[in-house]
Design a protein around this motif. Structure first.
Motif, mmCIF file in Angstrom:
data_model
loop_
_atom_site.group_PDB
_atom_site.id
_atom_site.type_symbol
_atom_site.label_atom_id
_atom_site.label_comp_id
_atom_site.label_asym_id
_atom_site.label_seq_id
_atom_site.Cartn_x
_atom_site.Cartn_y
_atom_site.Cartn_z
ATOM 1 N N HIS A 1 0.965 -1.193 -0.185
ATOM 2 C CA HIS A 1 -0.028 0.009 -0.117
ATOM 3 C C HIS A 1 0.978 1.322 0.114
ATOM 4 C CE1 HIS A 1 -3.284 -2.913 0.920
ATOM 5 N NE2 HIS A 1 -4.028 -1.761 0.729
ATOM 6 N N PHE A 2 0.413 2.200 -0.502
ATOM 7 C CA PHE A 2 0.943 3.590 -0.689
ATOM 8 C C PHE A 2 -0.122 4.801 -0.528
ATOM 9 C CE2 PHE A 2 3.261 0.546 -2.965
ATOM 10 C CZ PHE A 2 4.753 0.552 -2.924
ATOM 11 N N ALA A 3 0.651 5.696 -0.078
ATOM 12 C CA ALA A 3 -0.408 7.127 0.142
ATOM 13 C C ALA A 3 0.387 8.183 0.196
ATOM 14 C CB ALA A 3 -1.112 6.863 1.576
ATOM 15 N N LEU A 4 -0.326 9.387 -0.256
ATOM 16 C CA LEU A 4 0.153 10.624 -0.074
ATOM 17 C C LEU A 4 0.122 11.083 1.320
ATOM 18 C CD1 LEU A 4 -1.467 12.237 -3.183
ATOM 19 C CD2 LEU A 4 0.723 11.507 -3.071
ATOM 20 N N ALA A 5 1.125 11.897 1.575
ATOM 21 C CA ALA A 5 1.339 12.474 3.119
ATOM 22 C C ALA A 5 -0.042 12.906 3.566
ATOM 23 C CB ALA A 5 2.399 13.468 3.106
ATOM 24 N N THR A 6 -0.869 13.500 2.689
ATOM 25 C CA THR A 6 -2.109 14.112 3.043
ATOM 26 C C THR A 6 -3.513 13.028 3.534
ATOM 27 O OG1 THR A 6 -2.636 14.449 0.575
ATOM 28 C CG2 THR A 6 -1.697 16.291 2.020
ATOM 29 N N ASP A 7 -3.188 11.649 2.995
ATOM 30 C CA ASP A 7 -3.968 10.825 3.299
ATOM 31 C C ASP A 7 -3.983 10.353 4.541
ATOM 32 O OD1 ASP A 7 -5.950 9.228 1.416
ATOM 33 O OD2 ASP A 7 -5.058 7.745 2.749
ATOM 34 N N SER A 8 -5.384 9.901 5.290
ATOM 35 C CA SER A 8 -5.275 9.393 6.510
ATOM 36 C C SER A 8 -4.535 8.120 6.707
ATOM 37 C CB SER A 8 -7.004 9.189 6.881
ATOM 38 O OG SER A 8 -7.537 8.258 5.837
ATOM 39 N N LEU A 9 -4.506 7.212 5.744
ATOM 40 C CA LEU A 9 -3.643 5.997 5.797
ATOM 41 C C LEU A 9 -1.972 6.328 6.030
ATOM 42 C CD1 LEU A 9 -4.301 3.040 5.551
ATOM 43 C CD2 LEU A 9 -3.480 2.992 3.411
ATOM 44 N N TYR A 10 -1.585 7.304 5.657
ATOM 45 C CA TYR A 10 -0.249 7.687 6.097
ATOM 46 C C TYR A 10 -0.201 8.259 7.139
ATOM 47 C CZ TYR A 10 4.170 10.205 5.957
ATOM 48 O OH TYR A 10 5.461 10.950 6.317
ATOM 49 N N GLN A 11 -1.074 9.215 7.702
ATOM 50 C CA GLN A 11 -1.306 9.764 8.791
ATOM 51 C C GLN A 11 -1.402 8.742 9.975
ATOM 52 O OE1 GLN A 11 -0.627 12.973 9.560
ATOM 53 N NE2 GLN A 11 -0.472 13.362 7.206
ATOM 54 N N SER A 12 -2.099 7.569 9.826
ATOM 55 C CA SER A 12 -2.133 6.623 11.048
ATOM 56 C C SER A 12 -0.901 5.915 10.990
ATOM 57 C CB SER A 12 -3.448 5.559 10.281
ATOM 58 O OG SER A 12 -2.939 4.954 9.258
ATOM 59 N N MET A 13 -0.251 5.538 9.854
ATOM 60 C CA MET A 13 1.302 4.918 10.212
ATOM 61 C C MET A 13 2.085 5.556 10.916
ATOM 62 S SD MET A 13 3.925 3.748 7.051
ATOM 63 C CE MET A 13 4.541 5.415 7.035
ATOM 64 N N LYS A 14 1.998 7.008 10.710
ATOM 65 C CA LYS A 14 2.873 7.902 11.556
ATOM 66 C C LYS A 14 2.762 8.096 12.937
ATOM 67 C CE LYS A 14 5.859 10.659 9.820
ATOM 68 N NZ LYS A 14 7.126 10.162 9.769
ATOM 69 N N ASN A 15 1.350 7.987 12.977
ATOM 70 C CA ASN A 15 1.059 7.903 14.481
ATOM 71 C C ASN A 15 1.011 6.761 15.255
ATOM 72 O OD1 ASN A 15 0.365 10.735 13.936
ATOM 73 N ND2 ASN A 15 -1.726 10.445 13.478
ATOM 74 N N GLY A 16 1.278 5.514 14.471
ATOM 75 C CA GLY A 16 1.123 4.108 15.247
ATOM 76 C C GLY A 16 -0.230 3.590 15.448
ATOM 77 N N ASN A 17 -1.162 4.046 14.450
ATOM 78 C CA ASN A 17 -2.604 3.673 14.644
ATOM 79 C C ASN A 17 -2.901 2.825 13.384
ATOM 80 O OD1 ASN A 17 -2.871 5.181 16.996
ATOM 81 N ND2 ASN A 17 -3.250 6.883 15.662
ATOM 82 N N LEU A 18 -2.000 2.413 12.569
ATOM 83 C CA LEU A 18 -2.240 1.687 11.330
ATOM 84 C C LEU A 18 -2.746 0.166 11.958
ATOM 85 C CD1 LEU A 18 -2.151 1.973 8.257
ATOM 86 C CD2 LEU A 18 -0.014 0.528 8.337
ATOM 87 N N HIS A 19 -3.842 -0.332 11.162
ATOM 88 C CA HIS A 19 -4.549 -1.643 11.594
ATOM 89 C C HIS A 19 -4.557 -2.441 10.237
ATOM 90 C CE1 HIS A 19 -6.321 -4.609 13.874
ATOM 91 N NE2 HIS A 19 -7.509 -4.410 13.318
ATOM 92 N N ARG A 20 -4.761 -3.781 10.388
ATOM 93 C CA ARG A 20 -4.934 -4.676 9.341
ATOM 94 C C ARG A 20 -5.913 -5.802 9.715
ATOM 95 N NH1 ARG A 20 -2.675 -6.239 4.454
ATOM 96 N NH2 ARG A 20 -2.780 -8.092 3.932
ATOM 97 N N ASN A 21 -7.017 -5.942 8.849
ATOM 98 C CA ASN A 21 -8.208 -6.865 9.330
ATOM 99 C C ASN A 21 -8.566 -7.281 7.843
ATOM 100 O OD1 ASN A 21 -9.734 -4.924 8.100
ATOM 101 N ND2 ASN A 21 -10.345 -4.200 10.228
ATOM 102 N N PHE A 22 -9.812 -8.081 7.747
ATOM 103 C CA PHE A 22 -10.393 -8.649 6.638
ATOM 104 C C PHE A 22 -10.464 -7.774 5.624
ATOM 105 C CE2 PHE A 22 -10.974 -12.202 9.465
ATOM 106 C CZ PHE A 22 -10.226 -13.027 8.895
ATOM 107 N N MET A 23 -10.637 -6.280 5.738
ATOM 108 C CA MET A 23 -10.737 -5.270 4.737
ATOM 109 C C MET A 23 -9.487 -4.789 4.297
ATOM 110 S SD MET A 23 -14.126 -2.778 6.238
ATOM 111 C CE MET A 23 -13.343 -2.693 8.002
ATOM 112 N N GLY A 24 -8.239 -5.280 4.728
ATOM 113 C CA GLY A 24 -6.979 -4.777 4.515
ATOM 114 C C GLY A 24 -6.458 -3.778 5.577
ATOM 115 N N TYR A 25 -5.691 -2.821 5.049
ATOM 116 C CA TYR A 25 -4.860 -1.911 6.070
ATOM 117 C C TYR A 25 -6.335 -0.763 6.104
ATOM 118 C CZ TYR A 25 -0.514 -3.610 5.698
ATOM 119 O OH TYR A 25 0.806 -4.431 5.901
ATOM 120 N N THR A 26 -6.352 -0.393 7.414
ATOM 121 C CA THR A 26 -7.380 0.707 7.819
ATOM 122 C C THR A 26 -6.606 1.770 8.614
ATOM 123 O OG1 THR A 26 -7.799 -0.502 9.656
ATOM 124 C CG2 THR A 26 -9.087 -0.841 7.790
ATOM 125 N N ALA A 27 -6.956 3.076 8.736
ATOM 126 C CA ALA A 27 -6.369 4.028 9.374
ATOM 127 C C ALA A 27 -6.612 4.107 10.866
ATOM 128 C CB ALA A 27 -7.079 5.477 8.602
#
Length: 454
Positions: A290-316
């Motif tokens: 997965h890839f995201a621009l810095a403005t996207d919530s997925l990137y923000q969640s990775m930076k904040n340590g909140n990234l999650h993964r489940n049956f929907m894939g990666y979630t913010a």
């Protein structure tokens, strides 16, 4: 990337949207009663704090794409829409009976199949039906998968009106030869139109799904697709390997010969080129594929340590409880998994008798819960540790022995109580997780169950 490493680690392995993985679920210790009890417990613990997630599977498609591994029903008869939505809302009502307060829905995702097979009016009816007895979380995120060929302004507006702000479009590849092989013909102009329509209405995150390793796909095809993607600059991207699993999916993935598929070395070269081009544009790599621009919530969640993964894939963001509605959907209470029946007729019949349409699942034991946390840490943060007793498990020394060879190859670093995946090791994250997978280590499958890791 070294071809030696590709050859060494290119083996069959899970994608770890769950642990235990579905083939290792223990259905003998599972029951519908246990599933309901685990969900009620999870709901009481987490609904008021973080809300819950909903996944709704809409299985209908008008034509078959031969790359697809999803549960689907091919039909051009749109008369199927009303009874299916009625059934999904009936299933939701059965779940609502378990709870002593209104669910607070934080994440909602429509997947398929082709969600935009359904009319805008019916999609709106579905969502409004869900919220008759539920509330939106303050920071909710609603998303759906759109087909660029049939997602209309009316679709986008109807879902926007009921709270959707994110849409993902399946692009796969722009080359006509590849598109014909996978039976997914969609010109760049269709994707451009659908992307711009979403943004003009007010969607804040538009995603594209791109696949490498498709039949007849070359390095130049991947380059062309990425460069055209650059022109539209979607907020996030899924750039992942085609999972060739015809032994599971039957004739749907036999629209071409195995010899038409790129080699493991070529697939990895396609990935490396795509990753390099995406980085040049400003995309950040998120977890696996997965890839995201810095403005996207997925990137923000990775930076904040909140990234999650489940049956929907990666979630913010994470919710402890996720309910899957519709045929084949998988639910997760954190303490147990449950999957719905895959046949539409069976689904209807069970609901007619007021029975939740679950046909298999798994209740996690203490060991499962610990291993699950380690695998989630590796998949979402590229590191894990056992600096607290709650993350220790008896077979950890054996796991570290299995990881030693990967450490020698520079794929990870092992410290006194921590494992960190290196940049070099990130493409092999599935292999690293397999070292933690105690059920897989204790009983290797007799037949190929999973796609290749590379």
């Amino acid at each position: 990337m070294s071809s030696l490493l590709v050859n060494k680690y290119n083996i069959s392995g899970p994608r770890y949207t769950s642990y235990p993985t579905v083939p290792y679920w223990n259905n003998e210790t599972f029951s519908l009663k246990k599933w309901k009890a685990s969900l009620v417990q999870s709901f009481k613990e987490s609904n008021s704090k973080e809300g819950i997630s909903l996944y709704i599977h809409l299985p209908f498609c008008e034509s078959l794409c031969t790359f697809c591994g999803c549960n689907k029903r091919i039909t051009k008869q749109h008369s199927v829409e009303h009874p299916y939505i009625n059934a999904v809302l009936k299933e939701w009502d059965l779940y609502l009976e378990l709870f002593d307060e209104k669910p607070i829905i934080k994440e909602l995702h429509l997947g398929g199949g082709t969600p935009t097979f359904f009319s805008p009016e019916n999609l709106k009816r579905l969502i409004n039906g869900i919220f008759r007895h539920a509330k939106r979380a303050e920071d909710y995120e609603f998303s759906f998968e759109g087909h660029p060929n049939n997602t209309t302004r009316a679709h986008l507006q109807a879902l926007y009106d009921v709270g959707f702000r994110r849409v993902s479009y399946g692009v796969q590849d722009y080359n006509e030869t590849v598109q014909k092989a996978i039976h997914r013909i969609q010109p760049f102009e269709h994707v451009k139109r659908a992307t711009e329509l979403a943004r003009s209405i007010g969607y804040t995150s538009v995603g594209h799904d791109i696949i490498f390793g498709l039949p007849f796909q070359t390095i130049d095809h991947v380059k062309e697709t990425i460069l055209k993607t650059k022109a539209l600059l979607p907020d996030r991207l899924a750039f992942y390997s085609y999972a060739h699993v015809p032994w599971i999916k039957g004739n749907g993935q036999r629209g071409f010969n195995d010899s038409d598929l790129p080699s493991a070395e070529l697939k990895r070269a396609q990935y490396e080129l795509g990753k390099e081009l995406l980085a040049q544009v400003g995309y950040h790599e998120i977890g696996m594929d997965h890839f995201a621009l810095a403005t996207d919530s997925l990137y923000q969640s990775m930076k904040n340590g909140n990234l999650h993964r489940n049956f929907m894939g990666y979630t913010a963001s994470k919710t402890q409880a996720m309910i899957g509605l519709g045929v084949s959907s998988i639910s997760d209470s954190w303490y147990a998994f449950a999957q719905n029946v895959k046949g539409i007729e069976s689904y209807y019949n069970l609901l007619k008798d007021n029975i939740l349409p679950v046909y298999r699942g798994h209740v996690l034991n203490e060991e499962d819960l610990v291993i699950r946390r380690h695998i989630l840490n590796v998949m979402c943060r590229f590191k894990t540790s056992w600096n607290s007793s709650s993350l220790w498990f008896n077979e950890l020394p054996d796991t570290l022995i299995r990881l030693k060879e990967m450490e020698k190859d520079g794929l990870l670093q092992i410290d006194s109580n921590t494992i960190k995946v290196t940049k070099k090791g990130q493409p092999f994250v599935r292999n690293i997780c397999m070292a933690f997978d105690l059920l897989l280590q204790r009983k290797s499958p007799n037949t190929q169950l999973f796609s290749m890791t590379i």
